[in-house]
Design a protein around this motif. Structure first.
Motif, PDB file in Angstrom:
ATOM      1  N   GLU A 119     -22.100  36.537  29.557  1.00 40.45           N
ATOM      2  CA  GLU A 119     -20.932  36.781  30.403  1.00 40.45           C
ATOM      3  C   GLU A 119     -20.280  35.478  30.859  1.00 40.45           C
ATOM      4  O   GLU A 119     -19.504  35.475  31.817  1.00 40.45           O
ATOM      5  CB  GLU A 119     -21.332  37.636  31.601  1.00 40.45           C
ATOM      6  N   TYR A 120     -20.588  34.399  30.147  1.00 40.44           N
ATOM      7  CA  TYR A 120     -19.993  33.094  30.427  1.00 40.44           C
ATOM      8  C   TYR A 120     -19.302  32.594  29.169  1.00 40.44           C
ATOM      9  O   TYR A 120     -19.576  33.052  28.056  1.00 40.44           O
ATOM     10  CB  TYR A 120     -21.059  32.099  30.872  1.00 40.44           C
ATOM     11  N   PHE A 121     -18.438  31.592  29.362  1.00 43.88           N
ATOM     12  CA  PHE A 121     -17.612  31.118  28.263  1.00 43.88           C
ATOM     13  C   PHE A 121     -17.770  29.618  28.030  1.00 43.88           C
ATOM     14  O   PHE A 121     -18.003  28.849  28.956  1.00 43.88           O
ATOM     15  CB  PHE A 121     -16.129  31.403  28.553  1.00 43.88           C
ATOM     16  N   MET A 122     -17.636  29.262  26.763  1.00 41.88           N
ATOM     17  CA  MET A 122     -17.311  27.897  26.415  1.00 41.88           C
ATOM     18  C   MET A 122     -15.804  27.750  26.539  1.00 41.88           C
ATOM     19  O   MET A 122     -15.055  28.622  26.088  1.00 41.88           O
ATOM     20  CB  MET A 122     -17.717  27.574  24.977  1.00 41.88           C
ATOM     21  N   LEU A 123     -15.343  26.666  27.138  1.00 37.45           N
ATOM     22  CA  LEU A 123     -13.911  26.392  27.254  1.00 37.45           C
ATOM     23  C   LEU A 123     -13.621  25.053  26.616  1.00 37.45           C
ATOM     24  O   LEU A 123     -14.217  24.038  26.970  1.00 37.45           O
ATOM     25  CB  LEU A 123     -13.475  26.376  28.720  1.00 37.45           C
ATOM     26  N   ARG A 124     -12.689  25.053  25.679  1.00 40.18           N
ATOM     27  CA  ARG A 124     -12.322  23.839  24.948  1.00 40.18           C
ATOM     28  C   ARG A 124     -10.999  23.297  25.492  1.00 40.18           C
ATOM     29  O   ARG A 124      -9.979  23.993  25.485  1.00 40.18           O
ATOM     30  CB  ARG A 124     -12.209  24.169  23.467  1.00 40.18           C
ATOM     31  N   TYR A 148     -14.420  30.950  24.144  1.00 40.16           N
ATOM     32  CA  TYR A 148     -15.380  31.695  23.332  1.00 40.16           C
ATOM     33  C   TYR A 148     -16.515  32.155  24.237  1.00 40.16           C
ATOM     34  O   TYR A 148     -17.008  31.382  25.076  1.00 40.16           O
ATOM     35  CB  TYR A 148     -16.013  30.805  22.259  1.00 40.16           C
ATOM     36  N   THR A 149     -16.982  33.385  24.048  1.00 40.16           N
ATOM     37  CA  THR A 149     -18.175  33.773  24.790  1.00 40.16           C
ATOM     38  C   THR A 149     -19.363  32.951  24.309  1.00 40.16           C
ATOM     39  O   THR A 149     -19.485  32.643  23.121  1.00 40.16           O
ATOM     40  CB  THR A 149     -18.501  35.263  24.585  1.00 40.16           C
ATOM     41  N   ALA A 180     -23.943  15.828  16.359  1.00 40.75           N
ATOM     42  CA  ALA A 180     -24.536  17.170  16.363  1.00 40.75           C
ATOM     43  C   ALA A 180     -23.545  18.165  16.934  1.00 40.75           C
ATOM     44  O   ALA A 180     -22.813  17.864  17.884  1.00 40.75           O
ATOM     45  CB  ALA A 180     -25.831  17.197  17.180  1.00 40.75           C
ATOM     46  N   CYS A 181     -23.526  19.370  16.355  1.00 38.09           N
ATOM     47  CA  CYS A 181     -22.683  20.441  16.876  1.00 38.09           C
ATOM     48  C   CYS A 181     -23.333  21.054  18.112  1.00 38.09           C
ATOM     49  O   CYS A 181     -24.398  20.632  18.561  1.00 38.09           O
ATOM     50  CB  CYS A 181     -22.447  21.492  15.807  1.00 38.09           C
ATOM     51  N   THR A 182     -22.747  22.105  18.654  1.00 39.59           N
ATOM     52  CA  THR A 182     -23.236  22.727  19.881  1.00 39.59           C
ATOM     53  C   THR A 182     -24.604  23.373  19.698  1.00 39.59           C
ATOM     54  O   THR A 182     -25.480  23.281  20.555  1.00 39.59           O
ATOM     55  CB  THR A 182     -22.228  23.782  20.364  1.00 39.59           C
ATOM     56  N   GLY A 183     -24.819  24.068  18.581  1.00 37.17           N
ATOM     57  CA  GLY A 183     -26.120  24.645  18.291  1.00 37.17           C
ATOM     58  C   GLY A 183     -26.424  25.915  19.060  1.00 37.17           C
ATOM     59  O   GLY A 183     -25.593  26.472  19.788  1.00 37.17           O
ATOM     60  N   ILE A 184     -27.665  26.371  18.916  1.00 36.55           N
ATOM     61  CA  ILE A 184     -28.063  27.682  19.416  1.00 36.55           C
ATOM     62  C   ILE A 184     -28.062  27.767  20.934  1.00 36.55           C
ATOM     63  O   ILE A 184     -28.052  28.856  21.505  1.00 36.55           O
ATOM     64  CB  ILE A 184     -29.453  28.057  18.850  1.00 36.55           C
ATOM     65  N   GLU A 185     -28.044  26.636  21.605  1.00 33.98           N
ATOM     66  CA  GLU A 185     -28.021  26.650  23.069  1.00 33.98           C
ATOM     67  C   GLU A 185     -26.857  27.475  23.601  1.00 33.98           C
ATOM     68  O   GLU A 185     -27.003  28.206  24.590  1.00 33.98           O
ATOM     69  CB  GLU A 185     -27.941  25.221  23.592  1.00 33.98           C
ATOM     70  N   PHE A 186     -25.682  27.372  22.957  1.00 31.93           N
ATOM     71  CA  PHE A 186     -24.505  28.084  23.431  1.00 31.93           C
ATOM     72  C   PHE A 186     -23.773  28.875  22.343  1.00 31.93           C
ATOM     73  O   PHE A 186     -23.028  29.801  22.655  1.00 31.93           O
ATOM     74  CB  PHE A 186     -23.506  27.101  24.049  1.00 31.93           C
ATOM     75  N   CYS A 187     -23.943  28.508  21.070  1.00 32.58           N
ATOM     76  CA  CYS A 187     -23.102  29.061  20.007  1.00 32.58           C
ATOM     77  C   CYS A 187     -23.697  30.335  19.416  1.00 32.58           C
ATOM     78  O   CYS A 187     -24.870  30.365  19.015  1.00 32.58           O
ATOM     79  CB  CYS A 187     -22.900  28.025  18.911  1.00 32.58           C
ATOM     80  N   LYS A 188     -22.866  31.369  19.278  1.00 35.91           N
ATOM     81  CA  LYS A 188     -23.317  32.660  18.749  1.00 35.91           C
ATOM     82  C   LYS A 188     -23.510  32.638  17.236  1.00 35.91           C
ATOM     83  O   LYS A 188     -24.134  33.539  16.681  1.00 35.91           O
ATOM     84  CB  LYS A 188     -22.313  33.745  19.123  1.00 35.91           C
ATOM     85  N   LEU A 189     -22.988  31.625  16.551  1.00 33.81           N
ATOM     86  CA  LEU A 189     -23.149  31.540  15.108  1.00 33.81           C
ATOM     87  C   LEU A 189     -24.369  30.719  14.703  1.00 33.81           C
ATOM     88  O   LEU A 189     -24.801  30.756  13.552  1.00 33.81           O
ATOM     89  CB  LEU A 189     -21.897  30.916  14.472  1.00 33.81           C
ATOM     90  N   PHE A 235     -16.451  22.577  27.914  1.00 34.07           N
ATOM     91  CA  PHE A 235     -17.232  23.016  29.060  1.00 34.07           C
ATOM     92  C   PHE A 235     -18.078  24.221  28.650  1.00 34.07           C
ATOM     93  O   PHE A 235     -17.739  24.945  27.710  1.00 34.07           O
ATOM     94  CB  PHE A 235     -16.315  23.457  30.205  1.00 34.07           C
ATOM     95  N   HIS A 236     -19.135  24.469  29.402  1.00 32.13           N
ATOM     96  CA  HIS A 236     -19.932  25.674  29.228  1.00 32.13           C
ATOM     97  C   HIS A 236     -20.148  26.330  30.589  1.00 32.13           C
ATOM     98  O   HIS A 236     -19.856  25.748  31.635  1.00 32.13           O
ATOM     99  CB  HIS A 236     -21.273  25.348  28.567  1.00 32.13           C
TER     100      HIS A 236
END
Length: 559
Positions: free
Chosen positions: A100-105, A77-78, A422-431, A143-144
Motif C-alpha cells: 500500500e506504499y509507492f515508489m515515486l520517481r 509504482y506500487t 545496481a537496480c532497485t531489486g526485490i526490496e521494493f520492485c514487483k518484477l 523515493f520509497h
C-alpha cells in the motif's frame, strides 16, 4: 519470406499483413489491456483523482486501472509487499504483490539540480519517504514508502522549486539524459541544455504525446559520457566540416529482454533544430510504433524491421517535410569519461565527482550534502547516468573531497565502488527475483578487502530480473537475477552471468552485448568468491596489461 510484421491467416496458406496496431495504418482498435486503458482516458488526467479523491480515500479506494496503469504517468509504482520471495514474482496476481506504499520517481532532466531543489528533495525524503532517496542510472531520484495521501503536498513542494514527476514513468517521453558537465566542461564545444529545456517545457505533459506505444527514452549530450546507444533517440555532439558543431542523430536503442543498440541515422542536426527533430521522431514512433504486443512496442523493433534508411525517409517526408543534413560520426575521446574525482571547469573553478554505494542515499545525507554545498558557496549539483553525483563551481576542491568523504561520498573510490551499479531489486520492485542493492554493496566491500590493489577498471552491473534496468548486457560483468540451484540442490537467489559487454564511449572501443556462457550462474551467497576468481583468472591469463577484460573474455570464450 514472411516478415516480422506479417502473419498467416488461419486456414490459409497466403500471408496477410498482421495488424500491429499502428495508428498510421488506420489501426485504432486497442489490441491489449494497456492500449484499452490509455484509450479510455488520457493517463495524465489521473492526477485530478489522486489529488481530489484518492488522497482522501486512501489506498483502498484506488481503481485498479489507475493503480497499475495511469499512476505511472505521474511517477508512481506500487511497491512490492514485504516478505514475498522471488519465486513468487511471476506467480502471484498483482493485488497480492502490491504493497500500500509507492515508489515515486522524480525526473531530473539533464541531471541538473540547484541547492534549493536538493534541499527540497532531502526534506521530502525525510518527511514522506522514510528517509529513502536512490540515484538511478537515468539521472532520476527515487523515493520509497510514499503514501497516496501525501502526494498533493509532495507535488506542491516539488513544483514550487521547478521539479516534477510528470511522465517520469509510463508510455510517454521519459527523463531526457544529458551530460552532467553540460555548460561547464572544457571538452564541450556546444552546450545542449537549451534543447533539453525546450523539449521538457514544450512536450512533457503534452496530451498529444502521452499515449506512445511504450516508454520513450532520450539522450542529448555533446560528450559521450552517457549511454547513448541504449536509448530510443540520442543526439551526440559532432562537428560538421562546413556547418560547424551540432549533433549526430541515433535511433532505435534499448535493452531489456530483446537488446538492440541504436543506429546512426547519418544526419547532422544543429542545436536550434534538436527539439523539432526530437518531436518528429517521437510522433513517428507514436503513429507507426507497434501496439499489438507489449514486448514488441519499443521503437527498436520498428527500426529493426524497417532499417534506418526507411526510417529516415519516413521521418523526412512525413514528419519534418524536409531533408536532413548528412553529417559525420562523433569523435570519441581517448578514454571513457565518468567525471569521478576533481576536474577543472572552463571558468577555472572545479567540479568534484563522488560515488555513493550503488546510488543508495537518504534524505539525511542529501540534507548534509546541501549544507556542505552552502558552506562551499556553490549552488549546483549534477546526477550522472551511472548512479554518481557531481558538485559544480567549487573553489577549494581538496577541502570538499575531505568533507564528502565524511558523508560516505568518495571522490577517490576503489574501482569496485566506482564501476558497480545496481537496480532497485526485490526490496521494493514487483518484477524482481533477487535482492540487488545490499548484494552489490556487500560485493564491493568484499572486493575492496580481497583485491584492494588489483589493476582493473571493469564494470559490474547487478540486476534483479531480465529487464536490464541496470544495463546488465553492456557491463564487463553483468549479473541478471534469477533462482539457481546451489551445491546442496536447493533453489536460492542467484545470477546468470553476462561477460564482456560494453559501449563505444572512447576511441578503440566497440559496442558489444555481454556473452552468456552456457550454464554460467552463481548463487548470490557465493557472488564475491565468483567475481574474485574471475578477476584473478583475467589478471593471470591476459596477454598483457593492454588487454581489456572484454577482449580477454572474447578470446577466452572463443577457445
Amino acid at each position: 519470406m514472411t516478415s516480422a510484421a506479417e502473419g498467416r491467416v488461419p486456414g490459409s496458406r497466403a500471408t496477410q499483413p498482421r495488424d500491429e496496431g499502428q495508428w498510421a495504418k488506420g489501426s485504432r482498435t486497442p489490441l491489449n489491456a494497456n492500449e484499452r486503458m490509455k484509450k479510455d482516458e488520457d493517463p495524465l488526467r489521473v492526477r485530478e483523482r489522486i489529488e481530489h479523491v484518492y488522497a482522501r480515500t486512501g489506498f483502498a479506494g484506488i481503481d485498479p486501472d489507475d493503480l497499475r496503469g495511469r499512476f505511472r504517468w505521474w511517477g508512481l509504482y506500487t511497491q512490492r509487499r514485504p516478505g514475498i520471495d522471488g519465486g513468487r514474482t511471476a506467480v502471484l496476481p498483482p493485488e497480492e504483490l502490491d504493497d500500500e506504499y509507492f515508489m515515486l520517481r522524480v525526473r531530473i532532466d539533464g541531471g541538473q539540480l540547484d541547492l534549493q531543489q536538493l534541499r527540497t528533495v532531502a526534506e521530502l525524503s525525510k518527511a514522506f519517504a522514510r528517509d529513502t532517496a536512490d540515484l538511478t542510472d537515468r539521472q532520476n531520484i527515487q523515493f520509497h514508502w510514499v503514501r497516496i495521501e501525501d502526494m498533493p503536498e509532495i507535488w506542491r513542494r516539488l513544483e514550487a522549486v521547478g521539479l516534477s514527476t510528470t511522465e517520469a514513468c509510463g508510455d510517454c517521453p521519459r527523463v531526457v539524459l544529458g551530460s552532467p558537465v553540460a555548460g561547464v566542461s572544457r571538452d564541450e564545444v556546444l552546450d545542449p541544455t537549451p534543447a533539453i529545456r525546450s523539449i521538457v517545457d514544450s512536450y512533457v505533459g503534452d496530451p498529444t504525446l502521452s499515449n506512445l506505444p511504450r516508454k520513450f527514452k532520450s539522450v542529448i549530450s555533446w560528450l559521450p559520457d552517457v549511454p547513448y546507444e541504449t536509448n530510443d533517440i540520442a543526439f551526440l555532439g559532432a562537428t560538421h566540416p562546413e556547418l560547424g558543431p551540432g549533433f549526430d542523430l541515433w535511433v532505435g536503442g534499448g535493452l531489456s529482454t530483446a537488446p538492440r543498440l541504436a543506429d546512426r541515422v547519418g544526419a547532422w542536426v544543429p542545436l536550434a533544430e534538436v527539439p523539432e527533430t526530437w518531436l518528429a521522431v517521437t510522433r513517428l514512433f507514436r503513429d507507426y510504433g507497434y501496439r499489438r504486443l507489449r514486448n514488441r512496442a519499443r521503437l527498436k523493433h520498428l527500426v529493426g524491421d524497417w532499417g534506418v534508411q526507411r526510417f529516415r525517409e519516413v521521418l523526412e517526408q512525413e514528419y519534418l517535410g524536409r531533408a536532413l543534413v548528412d553529417g559525420p560520426a562523433p569523435q570519441l575521446p581517448g578514454t571513457p569519461i565518468d567525471h569521478i574525482g576533481v576536474h577543472r571547469q572552463k571558468d577555472d573553478l572545479y567540479y568534484v565527482g563522488a560515488a555513493p554505494v550503488v546510488g543508495r542515499l537518504s534524505g539525511t545525507r542529501l540534507a548534509a550534502l546541501a549544507d556542505l554545498m552552502e558552506a562551499h558557496k556553490t549552488n549546483r549539483i549534477r546526477l550522472t547516468p551511472y548512479q554518481k553525483l557531481l558538485v559544480l563551481d567549487v573553489a577549494e576542491p581538496d577541502r570538499l573531497v575531505r568533507d564528502l568523504h565524511g558523508l560516505g561520498l568518495e571522490a577517490h573510490p576503489s574501482p569496485w565502488r566506482r564501476n558497480t551499479m545496481a537496480c532497485t531489486g526485490i526490496e521494493f520492485c514487483k518484477l524482481a527475483i533477487v535482492e540487488t542493492k545490499q548484494r552489490a554493496a556487500q560485493l564491493i566491500e568484499e572486493l575492496e578487502r580481497r583485491l584492494p590493489d588489483a589493476p582493473v577498471d571493469m564494470s559490474i552491473h547487478v540486476n534483479g530480473c531480465p529487464n536490464a534496468c541496470a544495463r546488465t548486457q553492456v557491463a564487463d560483468i553483468g549479473l541478471k537475477g534469477q533462482l539457481v540451484t546451489d551445491a546442496s540442490g536447493r533453489q536460492t537467489e542467484g545470477f546468470q552471468v553476462h561477460l564482456g559487454g560494453g559501449l563505444a564511449l572512447a576511441q578503440g572501443q566497440s559496442s558489444e552485448f555481454g556473452r552468456k556462457p552456457r550454464g554460467l550462474k552463481t548463487p548470490a551467497a557465493e557472488l564475491p568468491t565468483f567475481v574474485e576468481d574471475l578477476v584473478r583468472r583475467y589478471l593471470t591469463d591476459r596477454k598483457d596489461e593492454s588487454e581489456s577484460f572484454a577482449q580477454w573474455t572474447a578470446r577466452d570464450l572463443d577457445r
